[in-house]
Scaffold this active site. Structure first.
Site, PDB file in Angstrom:
ATOM      1  CG  PHE A  80      28.316  35.309  50.392  1.00 28.09           C
ATOM      2  CD1 PHE A  80      27.887  36.419  49.685  1.00 28.09           C
ATOM      3  CD2 PHE A  80      28.401  34.089  49.715  1.00 28.09           C
ATOM      4  CE1 PHE A  80      27.563  36.336  48.341  1.00 28.09           C
ATOM      5  CE2 PHE A  80      28.076  33.998  48.377  1.00 28.09           C
ATOM      6  CZ  PHE A  80      27.665  35.120  47.686  1.00 28.09           C
ATOM      7  CB  ILE A 131      33.501  38.027  41.012  1.00 29.16           C
ATOM      8  CG1 ILE A 131      32.482  38.610  42.011  1.00 29.16           C
ATOM      9  CG2 ILE A 131      33.383  36.501  40.995  1.00 29.16           C
ATOM     10  CD1 ILE A 131      31.028  38.368  41.623  1.00 29.16           C
ATOM     11  CG  ASP A 132      36.844  42.034  44.534  1.00 27.40           C
ATOM     12  OD1 ASP A 132      37.937  41.641  44.060  1.00 27.40           O
ATOM     13  OD2 ASP A 132      36.578  41.979  45.751  1.00 27.40           O
ATOM     14  CG  HIS A 140      33.892  31.481  42.697  1.00 29.03           C
ATOM     15  ND1 HIS A 140      33.704  31.726  44.042  1.00 29.03           N
ATOM     16  CD2 HIS A 140      33.905  30.116  42.564  1.00 29.03           C
ATOM     17  CE1 HIS A 140      33.608  30.562  44.693  1.00 29.03           C
ATOM     18  NE2 HIS A 140      33.738  29.582  43.820  1.00 29.03           N
ATOM     19  CB  CYS A 200      27.093  35.769  23.095  1.00 24.68           C
ATOM     20  SG  CYS A 200      25.637  35.179  22.203  1.00 24.68           S
ATOM     21  CB  CYS A 258      24.756  38.509  21.639  1.00 26.53           C
ATOM     22  SG  CYS A 258      26.132  38.482  20.510  1.00 26.53           S
ATOM     23  CB  CYS A 260      24.672  36.469  17.247  1.00 30.64           C
ATOM     24  SG  CYS A 260      24.498  35.572  18.815  1.00 30.64           S
ATOM     25  CB  SER A 297      37.740  32.185  52.475  1.00 35.73           C
ATOM     26  OG  SER A 297      36.783  31.226  52.054  1.00 35.73           O
ATOM     27  CG  ASN A 343      38.191  34.027  57.985  1.00 38.39           C
ATOM     28  OD1 ASN A 343      38.162  34.571  56.880  1.00 38.39           O
ATOM     29  ND2 ASN A 343      37.097  33.636  58.603  1.00 38.39           N
TER      30      ASN A 343
HETATM   31  P1  NAD Z   1      32.266  34.397  53.323  1.00 37.53           P
HETATM   32  O1  NAD Z   1      31.414  35.610  53.420  1.00 37.53           O
HETATM   33  O2  NAD Z   1      31.621  33.081  53.460  1.00 37.53           O
HETATM   34  O3  NAD Z   1      33.417  34.504  54.415  1.00 37.53           O
HETATM   35  C1  NAD Z   1      34.174  35.659  54.565  1.00 37.53           C
HETATM   36  C2  NAD Z   1      35.012  35.504  55.818  1.00 37.53           C
HETATM   37  O4  NAD Z   1      35.906  36.591  55.876  1.00 37.53           O
HETATM   38  C3  NAD Z   1      34.196  35.500  57.098  1.00 37.53           C
HETATM   39  O5  NAD Z   1      34.464  34.301  57.807  1.00 37.53           O
HETATM   40  C4  NAD Z   1      34.679  36.736  57.863  1.00 37.53           C
HETATM   41  O6  NAD Z   1      34.842  36.492  59.237  1.00 37.53           O
HETATM   42  C5  NAD Z   1      36.025  37.006  57.220  1.00 37.53           C
HETATM   43  N1  NAD Z   1      36.394  38.424  57.180  1.00 37.53           N
HETATM   44  C6  NAD Z   1      35.606  39.514  56.967  1.00 37.53           C
HETATM   45  N2  NAD Z   1      36.335  40.631  56.933  1.00 37.53           N
HETATM   46  C7  NAD Z   1      37.626  40.248  57.151  1.00 37.53           C
HETATM   47  C8  NAD Z   1      38.862  40.947  57.220  1.00 37.53           C
HETATM   48  N3  NAD Z   1      38.914  42.284  57.099  1.00 37.53           N
HETATM   49  N4  NAD Z   1      40.001  40.236  57.425  1.00 37.53           N
HETATM   50  C9  NAD Z   1      39.958  38.879  57.580  1.00 37.53           C
HETATM   51  N5  NAD Z   1      38.808  38.168  57.540  1.00 37.53           N
HETATM   52  C10 NAD Z   1      37.666  38.841  57.297  1.00 37.53           C
HETATM   53  O7  NAD Z   1      33.104  34.525  51.959  1.00 37.53           O
HETATM   54  P2  NAD Z   1      33.784  33.393  51.064  1.00 37.53           P
HETATM   55  O8  NAD Z   1      34.315  32.301  51.914  1.00 37.53           O
HETATM   56  O9  NAD Z   1      34.665  34.088  50.109  1.00 37.53           O
HETATM   57  O10 NAD Z   1      32.562  32.774  50.259  1.00 37.53           O
HETATM   58  C11 NAD Z   1      31.612  33.611  49.693  1.00 37.53           C
HETATM   59  C12 NAD Z   1      31.472  33.542  48.171  1.00 37.53           C
HETATM   60  O11 NAD Z   1      30.922  34.812  47.777  1.00 37.53           O
HETATM   61  C13 NAD Z   1      32.727  33.393  47.412  1.00 37.53           C
HETATM   62  O12 NAD Z   1      32.447  32.514  46.399  1.00 37.53           O
HETATM   63  C14 NAD Z   1      32.980  34.767  46.797  1.00 37.53           C
HETATM   64  O13 NAD Z   1      33.281  34.629  45.443  1.00 37.53           O
HETATM   65  C15 NAD Z   1      31.632  35.446  46.794  1.00 37.53           C
HETATM   66  N6  NAD Z   1      31.689  36.884  47.126  1.00 37.53           N
HETATM   67  C16 NAD Z   1      32.635  37.662  46.543  1.00 37.53           C
HETATM   68  C17 NAD Z   1      32.725  38.995  46.844  1.00 37.53           C
HETATM   69  C18 NAD Z   1      33.807  39.814  46.175  1.00 37.53           C
HETATM   70  O14 NAD Z   1      34.182  39.521  45.043  1.00 37.53           O
HETATM   71  N7  NAD Z   1      34.338  40.817  46.864  1.00 37.53           N
HETATM   72  C19 NAD Z   1      31.852  39.563  47.787  1.00 37.53           C
HETATM   73  C20 NAD Z   1      30.868  38.741  48.358  1.00 37.53           C
HETATM   74  C21 NAD Z   1      30.800  37.386  48.019  1.00 37.53           C
END
Ligand code: NAD
Length: 259
Positions: free
Chosen positions: A39, A108-109, A124, A132, A158, A160, A197, A218
Site C-alpha cells: 500500500f 490476502i495473497d 484479513h 453468498c 449465487c 439462490c 508492515s 521493514n
Molecule cells: P503497507 O503498504 O502499509 O506497508 C508495507 C511496508 O512494507 C512498508 O512500510 C514498506 O517499507 C515495507 N516493505 C516493502 N517491501 C519490503 C521488503 N521487501 N522487505 C521488508 N519491508 C518491505 O502494508 P501493510 O502494513 O500490510 O498494510 C496494508 C494492508 O493492505 C494490509 O491490510 C494488507 O492486507 C493489504 N495488502 C495486502 C497485499 C497482499 O496480500 N500482498 C498487498 C497490498 C495490500
C-alpha cells in the site's frame, strides 16, 4: 555479501532461538519481492494510484461493485501468477525448524501457505473463495470472476439469488475469524517479529502491543519503531534466508530468553 546484513541476521537468529514462543506478523511488504505492490511504499504502493479506502470498502462494494471488481480481479490474477519469494520460503523453513510458532498475516495473497507454512492466521481473509450473503455457500473466487466477466453479472449472484462477495476483510467489515486466534498468539508470545508492515492498519496493528517484545524487519518506518528491541531496514527476501542459515549453523542455540 554485506557484513551488516549477516550480523543483523545472526542477532535475529539469537533472539528467535532465545524466545519461548516467537511469532511472526507479516504485511504487504513481505510480498513486494514477488511483484505484488504494497500500500504505502512511495512510487510503487497501491496508494500512489488509488485510495483503497474508497474502493476496498463495504460501501464501495455495495454502491459501485463494477469499480470494486475492476480493481480486485487484476489483483487476484497477479496473486495467482506470483510465486512465493525468498522471505515466504525462509519463514516456512523457520516454522519447520521450530524457530517460529506461527505466521499471522495481513495479506490476502495465500503466498505463505503456498510457500509451505502450515500454521498461518489470515486476519484479513484471502482471495481463494467468496461467499453468498444470502445462503452462506462458499464458492471458488474463479466463480465470482466468471460471473462478472463472462456473464456480465455485477455484483455476482449465487444460484439462490443472493449476492456473492469475496472472503476478504474490507474497510468497514468486522475482522476474519482468524483474528481472535491471532490475539491469543500475540498474548502468548514473548517475541513478535513484524515483517513488511507499516503497522498503520487497525486493528491488526494492535497485535504487537500484546507481545512482550517486538522485533521489526521493514524497509520503511513503522508505527511501532520506538518499542522494538531489534530493527532492520533490509529487504525481507535478503535477510530472512540469512537468518535460516544462521539458525542452521546453530547461532543462538545457547541464547538466553529475551525476557
Ligand atoms: P503497507 O503498504 O502499509 O506497508 C508495507 C511496508 O512494507 C512498508 O512500510 C514498506 O517499507 C515495507 N516493505 C516493502 N517491501 C519490503 C521488503 N521487501 N522487505 C521488508 N519491508 C518491505 O502494508 P501493510 O502494513 O500490510 O498494510 C496494508 C494492508 O493492505 C494490509 O491490510 C494488507 O492486507 C493489504 N495488502 C495486502 C497485499 C497482499 O496480500 N500482498 C498487498 C497490498 C495490500
Amino acid at each position: 555479501m554485506d557484513d551488516g546484513l549477516r550480523s543483523d541476521a545472526r542477532e535475529l537468529a539469537r533472539l528467535l532461538r532465545g524466545a519461548r514462543h516467537p511469532v511472526v506478523l507479516t504485511g504487504a511488504g513481505v510480498s513486494t519481492e514477488s511483484g505484488i505492490p504494497d500500500f504505502r511504499t512511495p512510487g510503487s504502493g497501491l496508494w500512489t494510484h488509488v485510495n483503497p479506502m474508497e474502493i476496498l470498502s463495504v460501501t464501495a462494494l455495495a454502491t459501485d461493485p463494477r469499480r470494486f471488481y475492476d480493481f480486485k480481479i487484476p489483483l487476484w490474477r497477479k496473486f495467482i501468477e506470483s510465486q512465493p519469494n525468498a522471505a515466504h520460503l525462509a519463514l516456512a523453513e523457520m516454522e519447520g525448524m521450530g524457530a517460529i510458532s506461527c505466521v499471522i498475516t495481513q495479506n490476502i495473497d495465500s503466498l505463505h501457505t503456498r510457500a509451505g507454512s502450515q500454521n498461518v492466521l489470515e486476519v484479513h481473509g484471502h482471495m481463494r473463495t467468496g461467499r453468498c450473503l444470502g445462503c452462506g455457500v462458499t464458492e471458488p473466487f474463479e466463480t465470482l470472476v466468471h460471473r462478472v466477466e463472462e456473464e456480465n453479472e455485477c455484483p455476482p449472484q449465487c444460484t439462490c439469488g443472493g449476492t456473492l462477495r469475496p472472503n476478504v476483510v474490507l474497510f468497514g467489515d468486522g475482522m476474519a475469524g482468524d483474528f481472535e486466534a491471532a490475539v491469543d498468539e500475540a498474548i502468548q508470545c514473548d517475541l513478535m517479529l513484524v515483517v513488511g508492515s507499516s503497522l498503520e492498519v487497525s486493528p491488526a496493528n494492535s497485535l504487537p502491543e500484546y507481545a512482550r517484545h517486538v522485533a521489526i524487519l521493514n524497509v520503511g518506518p513503522t508505527a511501532c519503531d520506538r518499542e522494538a528491541i531489534w530493527q532492520s531496514h533490509a529487504k525481507a527476501g535478503e535477510l530472512l534466508p540469512l537468518v535460516v542459515e544462521a539458525l542452521k549453523a546453530g547461532i543462538g542455540a545457547e541464547a538466553p530468553n529475551p525476557a
